[in-house]
Scaffold this active site. Structure first.
Site, short mmCIF file in Angstrom:
data_model
loop_
_atom_site.label_atom_id
_atom_site.label_comp_id
_atom_site.label_asym_id
_atom_site.label_seq_id
_atom_site.Cartn_x
_atom_site.Cartn_y
_atom_site.Cartn_z
N ASP A 283 3.27 -1.23 11.66
CA ASP A 283 2.80 0.10 11.26
C ASP A 283 2.14 0.71 12.47
O ASP A 283 1.43 0.02 13.21
CB ASP A 283 1.81 0.00 10.10
N SER B 207 5.46 7.23 13.25
CA SER B 207 5.27 5.89 12.71
C SER B 207 6.25 4.91 13.34
O SER B 207 7.25 5.29 13.94
CB SER B 207 5.39 5.91 11.19
N ARG C 176 -2.20 11.98 10.33
CA ARG C 176 -0.93 12.64 10.67
C ARG C 176 -0.71 13.85 9.82
O ARG C 176 -1.11 13.86 8.66
CB ARG C 176 0.23 11.67 10.41
N ASP D 116 0.80 -1.23 0.00
CA ASP D 116 0.00 0.00 0.00
C ASP D 116 0.84 1.28 0.00
O ASP D 116 0.40 2.31 -0.48
CB ASP D 116 -0.95 0.02 1.21
N HIS D 117 2.07 1.22 0.52
CA HIS D 117 2.83 2.45 0.71
C HIS D 117 3.57 2.91 -0.54
O HIS D 117 4.02 4.05 -0.60
CB HIS D 117 3.86 2.27 1.83
N ARG E 137 8.40 2.94 12.18
CA ARG E 137 9.48 2.44 11.33
C ARG E 137 10.78 2.15 12.10
O ARG E 137 11.35 3.02 12.74
CB ARG E 137 9.71 3.37 10.14
FE1 SF4 Z 1 -1.10 4.36 4.93
FE2 SF4 Z 1 -0.11 4.88 7.33
FE3 SF4 Z 1 -1.46 6.77 5.97
FE4 SF4 Z 1 -2.73 4.71 6.98
S1 SF4 Z 1 -1.63 6.30 8.14
S2 SF4 Z 1 -2.99 5.53 4.92
S3 SF4 Z 1 -1.25 3.06 6.73
S4 SF4 Z 1 0.50 5.84 5.41
#
Ligand code: SF4
Length: 759
Positions: free
Chosen positions: A190, A679, A480, A125-126, A681
């Protein structure tokens, strides 16, 4: 004198490896959906814990799920102490997104195991960049990231992991739709993994090394969290949505307020919330630093499970309702059993925005216009974005679409100069949205529908503004809004709001617009007011799964080889770090004294760097490039070299760190409060270790990052006197040489390390 916050790091240092998983676990295969949880096992384990170490005391839901997942209660002699003891847990499941999965898989490959010990899934997805629209963007991601996708797919096949291809959806939405199950414990690589708390799952964001522990059946350690009870009373007003609950809560608690806590919701207000709305609230619990968030099992969860083809889980959960809520004594006397209680009257909430640059700066809608003027924020909205993992539910999108239809009926489209983008959370949501006319309602006012992927939320946004550093305002229903996160532009102000508020901002083109009181102008020039949004909790005709190519791949071929080209710039076989030599740290230089907010985005930037997630050496070139240097008046990514003769004498943080590494000079980061928030990471811990960092000394840490540092063999230390000691390092820190006293022979009961500083 410094308090030493961890007990494992020396063992990790001695072992000298990122995460050398060993042992063998039980069999598990790739699954398209969660199987029915073994509630008999959970209740049996819980009963044993209650009768042996817990003195049969009443428990909150979070405690019940944790104690039902103790790896081995027979080895425990007393009840864990919140904030002090470590729990050894046996998670039920692991989920990984494509950026973090690369390093997790590289670490799991060191284990020599034939398959993962618990059901695991990978979600691509990223790495999909948002630009031209869904299908083209996914096709282009195959061109730009084929090597990564093929690596992950081969690893998934080899180790029996479900593989969700790019375009299938965002990890947390797919987990909610397919894998979340009440009362179970999941780790996700995540930070927004807690999203699944909306289905009464305890879902915790971790670094890849922790995930590898679970995948290898190694007990996973968690410091016993405190439990913060949030008492929800009443019901939301028509313009309010679950997003507004968590935006207001973030404003109240701040980005540090949930650190060390699980947030557990209770009270009559819960019954008025949809399952997906509760997921939104849990998702953004990450923004206050909480370990995770969880709701007790409700009828709306049962309806959601049934609607998403998991009726058997709903039936089993219904039959185990006692396990899936706090004990009755807790509900009747919450102040006695929760470590803290926060009261929220849902009926008194109003919609609002959080931002810019931090998710806890809350402004209620009614005060927005005056605050925009007072703060000098750009009022014109250049982009409005809805969807993402946070707000992609049928309810969210149908409510926003009801506003879009009101506008269309009056000939109104999104405001001139405002871009309107929609990121569906999954193929199932996208297809259902299309079938039910929701997508068409958005497109009628000028929306562009992006791929079912993270896109702009993680900086994968090829934005055609023509002025990449121009000050501008965007609004989004994401979670975020750290500086430069979305479009790489440090001058973009991102305000977080509900999908309904974002849509209202798209139509008006103004941040200060209040749909509750202000009017729009129709095609004939007449003013009109939007009526409150209306939507459905679940689609009347059920969900439609969408295109077959977005179903998960479930092959399991243990003989499959995993391709890593030695000349690759994006993947690199992981080498074990050099083990600790068993001596005190000596001759350590201060690389940087970080000033203010330093998230994992600042330590290991996303955006264009995402492509190097599987190549530690290349990614390390971005180490701490977002950090402000307290010794140079807050200059970002600039430090003075402490070692005479080494080049550069003054330069970027990664350049100077690389010079230290080449010269064999160990270094330390001095950090401010809540270092490493954001996050999950683990690269933010691996990169400094790779470049020769031996310690990070902070005024305080964010939980996941502190754990990640330990996992990667970097010693995290917290100043015993954070308001004084930090300032020793803000003036010419490059002149300081640091030795430790107390690392050798550390007393695990009273861990403390002394730093001896010479100038
Ligand atoms: Fe993707 Fe993280 Fe944004 Fe959710 S918060 S859409 S998992 S980047």
């Amino acid at each position: 004198m410094l308090r030493h916050q961890q007990r494992q790091v020396l063992r990790r240092l001695a072992r000298g490896v990122a995460s050398a998983a060993g042992g063998s676990g039980g069999a598990s295969g790739p699954q398209a959906r969660a199987s029915v949880p073994d509630y008999a096992l959970f209740t049996q384990r819980l009963a044993k814990a209650r009768s042996t170490i817990l003195e049969n005391r009443p428990l909150t839901l979070a405690q019940k799920i944790l104690y039902a997942h103790l790896h081995d209660v027979s080895g425990m002699t007393s009840a864990p102490v919140a904030g002090e003891s470590y729990l050894k847990l046996a998670p039920d499941r692991v989920a990984m997104q494509d950026a973090s999965a690369q390093m997790a898989i590289l670490q799991f490959m060191l284990s020599g195991m034939r398959q993962t010990a618990v059901p695991t899934s990978i979600h691509c997805d990223h790495l999909v960049e948002a630009h031209e629209g869904a299908d083209r963007d996914v096709a282009r991601s195959w061109q730009t990231s084929r090597e990564i996708y093929e690596f992950l797919q081969a690893a998934a096949q080899k180790y029996g992991i479900a593989f969700w291809r790019p375009g299938s959806g965002i990890i947390h939405q797919l987990v909610l739709e397919n894998y979340a199950a009440p009362g179970t414990l999941m780790l996700g690589t995540d930070s927004h993994t807690p999203n699944a708390g909306g289905l009464a799952m305890l879902a915790i964001g971790v670094g890849g090394a922790d995930a590898v522990d679970a995948m290898a059946a190694i007990p996973w350690e968690l410091k016993a969290p405190r439990v913060l009870g949030v008492h929800l009373r009443g019901a939301l007003q028509p313009w309010c949505s679950p997003k507004d609950v968590v935006l207001a809560l973030a404003g109240k608690l701040s980005v540090r307020g949930g650190t060390g806590y699980i947030i557990e919701y209770f009270g009559d207000g819960i019954e008025s919330l949809s399952c997906t709305g509760m997921a939104t609230i849990c998702n953004m619990g990450a923004e206050v630093g909480a370990t995770t968030s969880v709701f007790p099992y409700t009828q709306s969860m049962a309806r959601y499970l049934e609607a998403t083809s998991r009726a058997a889980i709903a039936a089993a959960a219904g039959a185990n309702a006692d396990y899936l809520g706090a004990d009755a004594q807790v509900a009747s006397d919450p102040a006695r059993f929760y470590d803290e209680v926060v009261e929220v009257d849902l009926g008194a909430l109003e919609p609002g925005y959080n931002g810019p640059f931090t998710p806890d700066l809350h402004t209620p809608r009614s005060r927005m216009a005056e605050t925009v003027a007072a703060e000098g924020w750009t009022d014109q909205v250049s982009a409005a974005l809805i969807g993402s993992c946070t707000n992609s539910s049928y309810q969210d999108l149908s409510r926003a679409a009801s506003l879009a239809r009101q506008a269309s009926e009056r000939g109104v489209r999104v405001a001139e100069g405002t871009e309107f983008l929609v990121s569906p959370g999954s193929e199932q949501i996208r297809a259902t949205m299309e079938r039910d006319g929701i997508q068409q309602a958005f497109e009628a006012i000028g929306a562009k529908v992006l791929a079912n992927a993270c896109g702009p939320c993680i900086g994968q946004w090829n934005r055609d503004t023509g002025a990449p550093r121009a000050p501008n305002t965007i609004v989004s229903s994401f979670n975020r809004n750290f500086r430069a996160r979305n479009d790489g532009n440090p001058n973009t102000l991102n305000f977080l709001g509900s999908p309904e508020m974002v849509l209202a901002a798209a139509l008006s083109g103004r941040l200060s617009f209040n749909p509750l009181t202000d009017t729009l102008t129709d095609a004939q020039g007449r003013p009109f007011q939007l009526q409150p949004p209306e939507g459905r909790e679940l689609p009347a005709s059920g969900y439609t799964p969408g295109r077959d190519e977005y179903r998960p791949l479930l092959d399991h071929e243990p003989t499959q080889s995993i391709p890593i080209s030695p000349s690759s710039t994006r993947l690199q076989t992981l080498q074990a770090f050099a083990p600790w030599d068993g001596r005190e740290f000596d001759n350590t230089r201060v690389l940087v004294t970080v000033q203010g907010k330093c998230t994992t985005d600042h330590i290991s930037a996303a955006g264009k760097w995402l492509k190097y997630k599987g190549h530690l050496e290349n990614l390390a070139r971005n180490t701490l490039i977002g950090a402000a240097n307290a010794a140079l008046d807050g200059k970002v990514n600039e430090v003075v070299n402490a070692v005479g003769g080494l080049e550069p004498a003054r330069g970027s943080i990664p350049d100077v760190a690389t010079a230290y590494k080449s010269a064999g000079v160990p270094w330390v980061v001095i950090a401010d409060y809540n270092y490493g928030e954001g996050s999950a990471r683990e690269h933010a811990a691996m990169q400094p270790r790779f470049l020769g960092c031996n310690m990070v000394v902070a005024r305080s840490f964010a939980r996941i990052h502190e754990t990640n540092l330990k996992k990667q063999g970097v010693l995290p230390l917290v100043f015993a006197r954070p308001d004084e000691d930090y300032f020793i390092f803000t003036k010419n820190p490059h002149e300081l040489v640091i030795r430790t006293q107390g690392v050798v022979g550390l007393d695990e009961r009273e861990p403390a390390v002394r730093l001896l500083v010479d100038r």
